[in-house]
Design an enzyme around this catalytic site. Structure first.
Site, mmCIF file in Angstrom:
data_model
loop_
_atom_site.group_PDB
_atom_site.id
_atom_site.type_symbol
_atom_site.label_atom_id
_atom_site.label_comp_id
_atom_site.label_asym_id
_atom_site.label_seq_id
_atom_site.Cartn_x
_atom_site.Cartn_y
_atom_site.Cartn_z
ATOM 1 N N LYS A 64 37.052 39.655 35.349
ATOM 2 C CA LYS A 64 37.224 38.955 37.177
ATOM 3 C C LYS A 64 36.095 40.182 36.929
ATOM 4 C CE LYS A 64 41.146 38.928 38.802
ATOM 5 N NZ LYS A 64 41.798 38.627 37.739
ATOM 6 N N THR A 65 35.165 41.416 37.261
ATOM 7 C CA THR A 65 35.131 42.399 37.838
ATOM 8 C C THR A 65 34.051 42.416 36.241
ATOM 9 O OG1 THR A 65 36.345 44.061 38.640
ATOM 10 C CG2 THR A 65 34.490 44.939 37.794
ATOM 11 N N ASP B 125 37.118 43.069 45.714
ATOM 12 C CA ASP B 125 38.350 42.769 44.205
ATOM 13 C C ASP B 125 39.573 42.339 45.459
ATOM 14 O OD1 ASP B 125 39.825 42.170 42.425
ATOM 15 O OD2 ASP B 125 39.315 44.323 41.079
#
Length: 332
Positions: free
Chosen positions: A59-60, A104
């Protein structure tokens, strides 16, 4: 270069820099490519993006790729760091036009910050309260157009008004062995590590469908081969993973402790989460969010209304015979 800087440089080198370099998640990659190209053709900021899925799936990395592919600066933050509306206001008011804001664990933001984010995402505006009590006034503050990229491991905890304001939601899935082998092959090349295809396949089968774990295990295999003066062959992989308590299914020490307690002390269950957590000396949240998802996914554990129950596959894998108690079908 100091050792710590070298390690940081290596971590950065492992991250793909573009969608073409990103391995796996073909559907998400295609959707993101379309979204970014359409925004570029219309000379506008891309829609807000929500990336949902278990930890370690990229995801990052995808947030960084969104910024790189759209040619825009990236600002990074996290939900736990935004515990007041003022924290979010400070971040939003300092954004440059077109900047990508990555948050996040967005589900862990304070509720007051979430409510401020609704207006910011929709109208690029926030209301700042000046003063207190009866004399307090609301001052509108216009924001530069931006794209929010939120990442969450628990999308169900996001309130509906926030989730609905994302123009695109990507659901990342666990990787299959073929994609994990491609991830490992790329990482081995960056490590300048000569590793056999059978060794790569062995690691891929033990990393729980997660690229982050795959890269971590590969580094331990590299260390093992270096210390023992061997090549990174199948024998070295098995020796390294045995040393670090990773079994052929990818179970680690805590996974096996949970299953051992469930199978031997409670005869397969059903057992409540709290009892299971106390028995292995871990927090219930750790068992529920870290251990159980993988055990359920590979079919060793089942959650029932009466508690956690070991499956017949678990008894066979650990070589334990059920002595008494209800069968799995009796507690579902």
């Amino acid at each position: 270069m100091p050792e710590s800087e070298a390690e940081l440089a290596f971590e950065g080198a492992l991250r793909p820099k573009s969608l073409t370099e990103f391995v796996g998640q073909p559907k998400v990659r295609g959707q993101l490519e379309l979204l970014l190209r359409a925004a570029a053709m219309q000379n506008r900021t891309p829609d807000h993006i929500l990336l949902a899925g278990p930890p370690g799936l990229g995801k990052t990395t995808l947030a960084m790729i969104v910024a790189a592919e759209s040619g825009r600066p990236l600002r990074m933050s996290s939900g736990p760091a935004i515990q007041h509306a003022g924290d979010l206001a400070a971040v939003l008011s300092s954004l440059l036009p077109g900047e990508i804001l990555f948050i996040d664990e967005i589900h862990r933001m304070a509720r007051s910050a979430e409510e401020m984010l609704y207006l910011a995402m929709e109208d690029f505006r926030i209301d700042i309260m000046v003063g207190k009590g009866a004399g307090a006034t609301s001052v509108p503050l216009d924001l530069a157009p931006f794209t929010l990229v939120g990442a969450t491991t628990r999308s169900g905890l996001l309130p509906n008004p926030l989730r609905d304001r994302f123009g695109f939601t990507a659901h990342l899935e666990f990787y299959d062995d073929a994609d994990l082998e491609r991830v490992l092959t790329r990482a081995a090349r960056l490590l300048d590590l000569d590793i056999s295809s059978s060794a790569v396949a062995e690691i891929a089968g033990r990393c729980r469908g997660t690229p982050r774990i795959a890269n971590r295990l590969l580094r331990r295999v590299r260390d093992y081969a270096l210390v023992h003066g061997t090549g990174a062959d199948l024998e070295a992989v098995r020796g390294a993973l045995e040393l670090y308590d990773v079994d052929p299914l990818g179970l680690d020490r805590l996974d096996r402790a949970v299953m051992d307690i469930l199978l031997t002390r409670f005869d397969g269950g059903p057992v409540g989460l709290g009892t299971l957590a106390v028995s292995v000396g871990e927090e219930a949240e750790t068992i529920e969010s870290v251990v159980e998802p993988f055990l359920v996914r590979i079919g060793l554990l089942t959650r029932t209304p009466r508690g956690r129950v070991a499956t017949p596959l678990a008894f066979r894998h650990f070589g334990v015979e059920r002595s008494s108690g209800p069968f799995l079908t009796d507690v579902l």
